[in-house]
Design a protein around this motif. Structure first.
Motif, short mmCIF file in Angstrom:
data_model
loop_
_atom_site.label_atom_id
_atom_site.label_comp_id
_atom_site.label_asym_id
_atom_site.label_seq_id
_atom_site.Cartn_x
_atom_site.Cartn_y
_atom_site.Cartn_z
N ASP A 182 34.36 104.23 85.74
CA ASP A 182 33.91 105.55 85.32
C ASP A 182 32.45 105.73 85.75
N VAL A 183 31.87 106.86 85.40
CA VAL A 183 30.50 107.18 85.85
C VAL A 183 29.50 106.11 85.41
N LYS A 184 29.59 105.69 84.14
CA LYS A 184 28.63 104.69 83.63
C LYS A 184 28.77 103.36 84.37
N GLN A 185 30.00 103.00 84.70
CA GLN A 185 30.21 101.72 85.40
C GLN A 185 29.67 101.78 86.82
N TRP A 186 29.81 102.95 87.49
CA TRP A 186 29.20 103.09 88.82
C TRP A 186 27.68 103.02 88.70
N GLN A 187 27.15 103.61 87.61
CA GLN A 187 25.70 103.54 87.41
C GLN A 187 25.23 102.11 87.22
N SER A 188 26.05 101.31 86.53
CA SER A 188 25.67 99.91 86.31
C SER A 188 25.64 99.12 87.60
N LEU A 189 26.32 99.65 88.64
CA LEU A 189 26.29 98.99 89.95
C LEU A 189 25.09 99.44 90.78
N GLY A 190 24.31 100.39 90.22
CA GLY A 190 23.10 100.80 90.91
C GLY A 190 23.17 102.12 91.64
N PHE A 191 24.19 102.92 91.39
CA PHE A 191 24.34 104.21 92.07
C PHE A 191 23.76 105.33 91.21
N SER A 192 23.20 106.33 91.87
CA SER A 192 22.65 107.49 91.16
C SER A 192 23.78 108.46 90.81
N GLU A 193 23.46 109.45 89.97
CA GLU A 193 24.48 110.45 89.60
C GLU A 193 24.98 111.20 90.82
N LYS A 194 24.09 111.55 91.73
CA LYS A 194 24.48 112.28 92.94
C LYS A 194 25.41 111.43 93.80
N GLN A 195 25.08 110.16 93.94
CA GLN A 195 25.91 109.26 94.73
C GLN A 195 27.30 109.09 94.10
N ILE A 196 27.30 108.95 92.77
CA ILE A 196 28.58 108.77 92.05
C ILE A 196 29.45 110.00 92.21
N SER A 197 28.84 111.18 92.13
CA SER A 197 29.59 112.42 92.32
C SER A 197 30.24 112.46 93.70
N THR A 198 29.49 112.03 94.70
CA THR A 198 30.01 112.00 96.07
C THR A 198 31.16 111.01 96.20
N ILE A 199 30.99 109.83 95.61
CA ILE A 199 32.03 108.79 95.67
C ILE A 199 33.32 109.28 95.02
N LEU A 200 33.19 109.89 93.84
CA LEU A 200 34.38 110.36 93.12
C LEU A 200 35.06 111.52 93.84
N ASN A 201 34.26 112.39 94.46
CA ASN A 201 34.85 113.47 95.26
C ASN A 201 35.59 112.91 96.47
N TYR A 202 35.01 111.91 97.08
CA TYR A 202 35.66 111.26 98.23
C TYR A 202 36.97 110.61 97.81
N LYS A 203 36.96 110.02 96.62
CA LYS A 203 38.18 109.39 96.09
C LYS A 203 39.31 110.41 95.96
N GLU A 204 38.97 111.61 95.47
CA GLU A 204 39.99 112.67 95.35
C GLU A 204 40.48 113.12 96.72
#
Length: 421
Positions: A56-78
């Motif tokens: 989830d978003v918090k777990q991606w953050q714990s890996l060192g990704f910013s909110e903008k990066q996480i949004s991009t990753i999740l959009n790419y996943k879809e």
């Protein structure tokens, strides 16, 4: 005094000059150059394996990704279908730099590319005991069948994907045991019930899901266990596979009884049928032992079971209510009491009492003077008068006198006397 005033003015002018100088420097600067800033933050990733599809978003953050990066990753996943299927695919996400991907790559529970089976993708398989009561062919189970055994929806789908990878059949107990979702503990429980050969045939060659039957090394298959994807794996298009499944399920009531039934399906050409024919193995139908119907004229209403009530036609709720009411009463003393069951089908209940017997010889009965206090307080017919009965019988140990003092309605007295000596 004038000297002090002079110094105050000097200090004030000095501060004003500093402020004006700072403001001029701020307003005269141009846009900052962010070209050297890396898109990926370089926080340290935890040294443990993970499935990026589960984060989830918090777990991606714990890996060192910013909110903008996480949004991009999740959009790419879809965009790629709602699920990352390989490391190669994840690497293409532009929000993940090559340096960051190199840092997390060793811990990704994904296959290298889409041509590999994700053997580590489901390491968190269930080790809970499975529910199995009779022998079964695992080739015939769909998602709901595996879930009834105790597997999660995700695990059940993974088991079917593994079967599909093998070509639509588990082939043998050996191959079934290799399924990465089935833990050793689960396999030990399931093995005695599997309707599969112990060993894999010597001429079997493991092949990934293919679009045609290449040679005699192809495995056998049961046409009654194939879904649309299964028929597609044999070289049919989606529309052809859909027609075959509909033909089987609607025209043949869910079962090909012989290879000739398959041959009659118009989307299967004669050449294609001859190609398939050597590999068709239709499992024999399971002959169900017909249970003898209950002779309800011989059934005692005080001994009738939940299963028998369902057989007679009552629904589960009504059957449960009847048995619960009987238990509270301590047994029926009169057939008409069945009609008093809460929320029961009166017409069906009337039919039941007209057919069944009633043996009330085992029903416990007391007098008002000797009835146990607990029994009085819990019995449906006595509990509302229990305290008064207990009080009156202290000074009037005679049933007739107690009845006069109780002054209950005639219909209540009639019901109560069913359980009195």
């Amino acid at each position: 005094m004038m000297k002090k005033s002079y110094y105050q003015k000097a200090v004030f002018l000095g501060i004003l000059l500093i402020v004006l100088s700072a403001y001029q420097k701020y307003t005269s600067r141009g846009k900052e150059d962010f070209s050297d800033i890396q898109f990926i933050s370089e926080n340290t990733v935890p040294l443990s394996e993970f499935d990026p599809n589960n984060l989830d978003v918090k777990q991606w953050q714990s890996l060192g990704f910013s909110e903008k990066q996480i949004s991009t990753i999740l959009n790419y996943k879809e965009i790629v279908g709602g699920k990352f299927t390989s490391k190669e695919q994840l690497k293409k996400c532009y929000a993940i730099s090559s340096q960051k991907f190199a840092a997390i790559e060793p811990y990704l529970l994904l296959p290298e590319n889409n041509q590999e089976i994700p053997s580590d993708h489901f390491k968190s398989f269930s080790k809970k005991p499975v529910n199995v009561l009779k022998k079964f062919n695992p080739d015939h189970l769909q998602v709901d069948g595996w879930m009834k055994m105790g597997f999660s929806d995700r695990q059940a789908k993974a088991i079917l994907k593994y079967k599909d990878y093998l070509g639509g059949s588990f082939i043998s107990k050996e191959k079934f045991k290799e399924c990465f979702i089935i833990s050793p503990e689960n396999y030990q429980q399931l093995a005695p019930y599997l309707l599969l050969p112990e060993k894999t045939p010597q001429n079997y060659v493991s092949t990934a899901k293919s679009t045609t039957i290449p040679s005699k090394t192809q495995h056998y298959f049961d046409p009654n266990s194939l879904d649309i994807e299964g028929w597609q794996s044999l070289g049919f298009s989606y529309n052809q596979a859909k027609v075959i499944v509909n033909y089987r399920d609607r025209n043949l009531k869910g079962k090909f009884k012989s290879p000739e039934d398959i041959k009659k399906c118009f989307v299967i050409s004669p050449d294609k049928f001859e190609e398939l024919k050597p590999y068709i193995r239709i499992a024999p139908s399971v002959i169900e032992v017909k249970q003898e119907r209950t002779d309800f004229s011989k059934v005692d209403l005080n001994a009738i079971t939940f299963k028998q009530l369902l057989e007679f036609g009552l629904d589960e709720k009504s059957a449960g209510s009847l048995l619960g009411f009987r238990k509270k009463l301590g047994g029926f003393a009169d057939k008409q009491q069945v009609l008093d069951t809460y929320n029961i089908d009166k017409e069906l209940a009337q039919k039941l009492i007209s057919i069944c017997q009633l043996n009330s010889s085992q029903v416990q009965k007391y007098t008002l003077t000797d009835a146990p206090e607990e029994w009085l307080k819990n019995h449906p017919y006595f509990k509302y008068s229990a305290d008064r009965i207990i009080f009156y019988r202290i000074s009037n140990p005679d049933d007739k006198k107690i009845w006069k003092l109780l002054k209950v309605k005639p219909e209540y007295e009639t019901r109560m006397k069913l359980y009195l000596k």
